[in-house]
Scaffold this active site. Sequence first.
Site, PDB file in Angstrom:
ATOM      1  CG  ASP A 128       2.373  -6.243   4.304  1.00  0.00           C
ATOM      2  OD1 ASP A 128       2.803  -5.169   4.766  1.00  0.00           O
ATOM      3  OD2 ASP A 128       1.686  -6.300   3.255  1.00  0.00           O
ATOM      4  CB  SER A 129       7.038  -3.961   7.009  1.00  0.00           C
ATOM      5  OG  SER A 129       6.528  -4.046   8.327  1.00  0.00           O
ATOM      6  CG  ASP A 151      -0.346  -5.421   7.240  1.00  0.00           C
ATOM      7  OD1 ASP A 151      -1.429  -4.895   6.973  1.00  0.00           O
ATOM      8  OD2 ASP A 151       0.755  -4.916   6.974  1.00  0.00           O
ATOM      9  CD  GLU A 159      -1.054  -2.305   1.677  1.00  0.00           C
ATOM     10  OE1 GLU A 159      -1.033  -2.171   0.431  1.00  0.00           O
ATOM     11  OE2 GLU A 159      -0.031  -2.553   2.344  1.00  0.00           O
ATOM     12  CD  GLU A 183       3.401   3.342   3.879  1.00  0.00           C
ATOM     13  OE1 GLU A 183       2.579   2.455   4.184  1.00  0.00           O
ATOM     14  OE2 GLU A 183       4.581   3.108   3.553  1.00  0.00           O
TER      15      GLU A 183
END
Length: 264
Positions: A44-45, A83, A115, A182
């Site tokens: 989703d970056s 994602d 996440e 991360e």
Amino acid sequence: MTPWTASRIRAAKDRQKLACLTAYDYSTARLVDEAGIELILVGDSLAMTMLGYRNTLPVTVDEMLHHTKAVTRGVRNALVVADLPFLSYEVSSAQAVATAGRFIKEGGAGAVKIEGGTFRAPVVRALLDNGIPVLGHIGLTPQSINKTGGYRVQGKGAADAARLVRDAKALEKAGVFALVIECVPAALGGRITRAVKIPTIGIGAGPKCDGQILVVHDLLGLYSGVSPRFVKRYAALGSTMKKAFETYRREVQEGAFPAAEHSY
Ligand code: KIV
């Protein structure tokens, strides 16, 4: 070559290091795949790198699906992981299965990433019950920045570090095939890696993880926004592209392009 699947990635623990990258479009995904990268994340970056949003929160399922389809068209061997965007899976397990199902059926992805820690175990189990492999993501979770207060190194204190180890074990027990970690201290990246039997894929989590992942725009020097310490630039394509655009503009203005060999 045997294509990479979620179960093959899981079995790679202690056998080989995994080199993972993001990709968001057909041409880049093809090159990344041809380079032998084992896992491609349609992260989703892309909200920031491709669509110009200030963070990952606004990107929609339809926007992510559009890019996932482009990536899977270019990939033959890597495992493509999509994602799930913010608020497309958190509300209920039913919502998560419905959203993830679109990425598998319409997008052609082989797995999804979500996440969050222990509290996401029920969602992981629901996805697996419906045949959808899940990549976990703990440590800095950008979809929670409004709650956590920004992009900071996680797990610095003893209690926080212990919580992240518990999260990793809970996600492993729920069935994730691998775990992105991360932005945590390198020692904690190693500690989590030793604590679980699934591969850990670090981004700013030190060299002891079983694999590494980078955002492809960061690796190529294409993204002009803030670059975290964990990024290594392997190329400076941004300045190469800008020079090419400037040269093209000058040649058009001077009449040097198109030349005879470019004309019929
Ligand atoms: O969206 C993304 O690119 C990611 C990676 C940074 C792991 O989640």
